[in-house]
Design an enzyme around this catalytic site. Structure first.
Site, PDB file in Angstrom:
ATOM      1  CG  HIS A   1      -2.037  -1.031   1.045  1.00 32.56           C
ATOM      2  ND1 HIS A   1      -2.012  -2.255   1.674  1.00 32.56           N
ATOM      3  CD2 HIS A   1      -3.172  -1.012   0.295  1.00 32.56           C
ATOM      4  CE1 HIS A   1      -3.097  -2.935   1.343  1.00 32.56           C
ATOM      5  NE2 HIS A   1      -3.816  -2.218   0.504  1.00 32.56           N
TER       6      HIS A   1
ATOM      7  CG  HIS B   1      -7.669   3.651  -3.357  1.00 34.44           C
ATOM      8  ND1 HIS B   1      -6.563   3.845  -4.154  1.00 34.44           N
ATOM      9  CD2 HIS B   1      -7.589   2.375  -2.921  1.00 34.44           C
ATOM     10  CE1 HIS B   1      -5.868   2.739  -4.212  1.00 34.44           C
ATOM     11  NE2 HIS B   1      -6.464   1.819  -3.474  1.00 34.44           N
TER      12      HIS B   1
ATOM     13  CG  HIS C   1      -1.983   0.085  -4.349  1.00 33.78           C
ATOM     14  ND1 HIS C   1      -2.549  -0.875  -5.169  1.00 33.78           N
ATOM     15  CD2 HIS C   1      -2.991   0.481  -3.505  1.00 33.78           C
ATOM     16  CE1 HIS C   1      -3.824  -1.052  -4.843  1.00 33.78           C
ATOM     17  NE2 HIS C   1      -4.116  -0.239  -3.846  1.00 33.78           N
TER      18      HIS C   1
ATOM     19  CD  GLN D   1      -3.060 -13.631  -6.399  1.00 34.91           C
ATOM     20  OE1 GLN D   1      -3.524 -13.535  -5.262  1.00 34.91           O
ATOM     21  NE2 GLN D   1      -3.074 -12.616  -7.246  1.00 34.91           N
TER      22      GLN D   1
HETATM   23  N1  LIG Z   1      -5.163 -12.489  -2.760  1.00 34.53           N
HETATM   24  C1  LIG Z   1      -5.172 -11.297  -3.356  1.00 34.53           C
HETATM   25  N2  LIG Z   1      -5.738 -10.249  -2.735  1.00 34.53           N
HETATM   26  C2  LIG Z   1      -5.723  -9.056  -3.360  1.00 34.53           C
HETATM   27  C3  LIG Z   1      -5.140  -8.862  -4.599  1.00 34.53           C
HETATM   28  N3  LIG Z   1      -5.283  -7.569  -4.962  1.00 34.53           N
HETATM   29  C4  LIG Z   1      -5.912  -6.975  -3.957  1.00 34.53           C
HETATM   30  N4  LIG Z   1      -6.179  -7.859  -2.977  1.00 34.53           N
HETATM   31  C5  LIG Z   1      -6.877  -7.612  -1.708  1.00 34.53           C
HETATM   32  O1  LIG Z   1      -7.849  -6.646  -1.872  1.00 34.53           O
HETATM   33  C6  LIG Z   1      -7.592  -5.522  -1.062  1.00 34.53           C
HETATM   34  C7  LIG Z   1      -7.860  -4.300  -1.864  1.00 34.53           C
HETATM   35  O2  LIG Z   1      -8.027  -3.203  -1.095  1.00 34.53           O
HETATM   36  P1  LIG Z   1      -6.899  -2.084  -0.836  1.00 34.53           P
HETATM   37  O3  LIG Z   1      -7.657  -0.814  -0.874  1.00 34.53           O
HETATM   38  O4  LIG Z   1      -6.366  -2.423   0.482  1.00 34.53           O
HETATM   39  O5  LIG Z   1      -5.863  -2.102  -1.898  1.00 34.53           O
HETATM   40  C8  LIG Z   1      -6.128  -5.656  -0.690  1.00 34.53           C
HETATM   41  O6  LIG Z   1      -5.833  -5.118   0.554  1.00 34.53           O
HETATM   42  C9  LIG Z   1      -5.939  -7.133  -0.648  1.00 34.53           C
HETATM   43  O7  LIG Z   1      -6.350  -7.638   0.572  1.00 34.53           O
HETATM   44  C10 LIG Z   1      -4.547  -9.994  -5.223  1.00 34.53           C
HETATM   45  O8  LIG Z   1      -4.015  -9.933  -6.343  1.00 34.53           O
HETATM   46  N5  LIG Z   1      -4.585 -11.173  -4.572  1.00 34.53           N
HETATM   47 MG   LIG Z   2      -7.826   0.396   0.692  1.00 37.80          MG
HETATM   48 ZN   LIG Z   3      -5.925  -0.057  -2.774  1.00 38.48          ZN
END
Ligand SMILES: Nc1nc2c(ncn2[C@@H]2O[C@H](COP(=O)(O)O)[C@@H](O)[C@H]2O)c(=O)[nH]1
Ligand SMILES: [Mg+2]
Ligand SMILES: [Zn+2]
EC number: 3.1.4.-
Length: 548
Positions: free
Chosen positions: A284, A324, A288, A485
């Site tokens: 994060h 975000h 990203h 995944q």
């Molecule tokens: N197992 C996976 N989880 C994923 C992937 N991409 C995102 N994520 C999950 O979704 C949230 C999205 O929210 P964010 O605002 O925190 O980015 C992220 O935290 C992950 O938990 C993925 O490719 N594989």
């Molecule tokens: Mg988020």
């Molecule tokens: Zn995000």
């Protein structure tokens, strides 16, 4: 008075030692000092003690070999007249002894101090215990400092385990000449530290540490401008300043600068502020943010969203995408709630992170220098604010099922003129972009998975350490790339993109297909890994067992 002399050349005097008479005999050539010693020895007093002799009449008699004789019946009394005069040897001895005494005393004092410190530490520990979570918070701080040091050494916002080739280019003078944004990978905000955020209830967003100078207009190459619109864009090859230039280009290109009457310098400052308010978490982080915004920009072009959305809606989508995950601490909502962090307390356990991201976004916009919305009307600002907050809050994956279900409901009779339908469509779009890494080519998406798992593992390690519940999908002891995944692609990503592609069929080929391919890839990888591990276990079976 009789003579105390003798034929042998000796003389004698008589001393009154507390009523007892003692004769002291000395040679006629004895020195005064020696006589002094003899008298002192006879009286049992220190030789260094200054003494006087008093005769029977009370007169003082000087102590020297020529002194008047006396008799047994007229003994001299000894008077001590002062503190002993020390010889050099005695002085040294006395100094040594007093130093030893001092050292012994100080040893005792140290011991006393130790005891005092121990009891004070014990008292403090008791107080910390009594104040409950604070002790945990201090531990967290210590861990965070350690983690920060590790991070500084390892430079975490990086492309993980991937070695992509440069397929796109930026015009040489667009970002690197120093007149533009400067790269800022290792900003002081490079910490994964919920404690620090939590401690700061009145979050003050970081303001750009450098003002934006008058600069030559950025120049992205035509190749880059074109590539920016594609989901295949290689997001790993750009420095922060280059990503900022790309974002700037997107806002200009979508007509948002003229639509919102944005001062171009304010846009630069806003982008810098956004960048500086992302932390260098493994996942994060600002890259990203860039990915999500670039994917949104790509989707806008790919699906011709300019035809169905107002410029204001496009602005809402782009601003929400960029903001975000602002100030994401690297630990998800479950951690925030279970650890009862300040964020969870502040937002009553309801999407604490997303609420925080939105709040930080509007803190940045409340500063005149970084307010890209200063040129819009009060009414427009309120509308944009509401839209951006809605979209950021919708990125909480806990709401995934609810949002997808509403959208599917609306899909039965989707109405582009219905504000409620359009609101949920926007939510679906930002959700798609947020989790779109797997849409990208494998060489771009796989490093992101490494980063995500790195952040997951950091969290579960910490949860284990703090005795908090931890999710199996974050546990380094059980998770593999395929296990992370296959389910996510099959049950989250593909259904999400399939739903949106019902409205925008062009997404089927560019986005849904790559997702299916990725799912197939991880399924194959899973089979391969299982076969390998079975073979490994078989190889381990002792020879004797084979014979059976
Ligand atoms: N197992 C996976 N989880 C994923 C992937 N991409 C995102 N994520 C999950 O979704 C949230 C999205 O929210 P964010 O605002 O925190 O980015 C992220 O935290 C992950 O938990 C993925 O490719 N594989
Ligand atoms: Mg988020
Ligand atoms: Zn995000």
């Amino acid at each position: 008075m009789g003579s105390g002399g003798s034929a042998l050349g000796t003389r004698s005097i008589y001393l009154d030692l507390d009523g007892r008479v003692q004769q002291v005999v000395f040679g006629s050539r004895c020195s005064t000092a020696h006589l002094n010693d003899l008298v002192c020895d006879s009286a049992g007093i220190n030789r260094c003690t200054p003494i006087s002799l008093i005769d029977s009449n009370g007169a003082t008699v000087s102590l020297d070999p020529g002194m008047p004789y006396n008799t047994h019946s007229t003994p001299y009394k000894i008077i001590q007249v002062g503190t002993p005069q020390l010889s050099q040897r005695d002085t040294i001895l006395r100094d040594c002894l007093s130093q030893m005494a001092e050292q012994i005393a100080s040893a005792f004092r140290i011991q006393e101090q130790r005891t005092e410190f121990s009891s004070r530490i014990a008292m403090l520990e008791k107080r910390l215990d009594a104040e409950g979570l604070k002790l945990v918070e201090i531990d967290k701080c210590k861990n965070d400092i350690r983690a920060l040091k590790d991070k500084m050494m390892n430079c975490p916002d990086r492309k993980c385990n991937s070695n992509l080739t440069r397929s796109l280019s930026v015009h040489s003078n667009d970002t690197r000449g120093g007149a533009h944004y400067s790269a800022n990978r290792n900003s002081p905000r490079s910490m994964s530290n919920p404690t620090l955020t939590m401690a700061c209830l009145d979050y003050k967003p970081r303001t750009p540490r450098r003002d934006v100078p008058a600069y030559p207009k950025y120049m992205l190459s035509q190749e880059t401008i074109h590539a920016l619109k594609q989901p295949t864009f290689d997001v790993w090859q750009w420095e922060h300043n280059e990503m900022l230039s790309c974002l700037e280009h997107m806002f200009h290109d979508l007509g948002l600068v003229s639509e919102f009457n944005i001062n171009p310098i304010t846009l630069k400052r806003w982008l810098l502020a956004v960048q500086e308010n992302y932390r260098n978490n493994p996942f994060h982080n600002f890259r990203h943010c860039f990915c999500v915004t670039q994917m949104m920009y790509g989707v806008i072009h790919h699906c011709n969203l300019q035809e169905i959305f107002t410029a204001m809606d496009l602005g809402i989508l782009m601003i929400a995408a960029a903001c975000h995950d602002l100030d994401h601490p690297g630990y998800n909502n479950a951690y925030q709630v279970n650890a009862r962090t300040e964020l969870a307390v502040r937002y009553n356990d309801v999407s604490p992170l997303e609420n925080h991201h939105a709040a930080v976004a509007f803190h940045i916009l409340s500063t005149p220098e970084t307010n890209i919305l200063s040129g819009v009307t009060h009414h427009a600002f309120t509308h944009i604010r509401q839209g951006v907050i809605e979209l950021i809050l919708s990125t909480d994956m806990a709401r995934h099922g609810e949002i997808l279900a509403s959208f599917r409901e609306y899909l039965k009779d989707f109405d582009f003129g219905n504000p409620e339908h359009m609101k949920v469509l926007k939510m679906m779009l930002i959700k798609c972009c947020d989790i779109s890494n797997e849409v990208r080519p494998m060489e771009v998406s796989e490093p992101w998975l490494d980063c995500l798992l790195e952040e997951y593992f950091m969290q579960s390690d910490r949860e284990k350490q703090e005795g908090l519940p931890f999710a199996a999908f974050m546990d380094r002891d059980t998770v593999t790339k395929p296990s992370a995944q296959i389910g996510f692609l099959s049950f989250v990503l593909i259904p999400l993109f399939e739903a949106v592609s019902q409205l925008f069929p062009q997404m089927e080929e560019t986005m849904v297909h790559p997702l299916r391919e990725s799912r197939d890839h991880y399924q194959e990888l899973s089979v391969l890994q299982e076969t390998l591990s079975k073979k490994k276990s078989a190889d381990k079976v002792p020879e004797g067992d084979d014979a059976k």
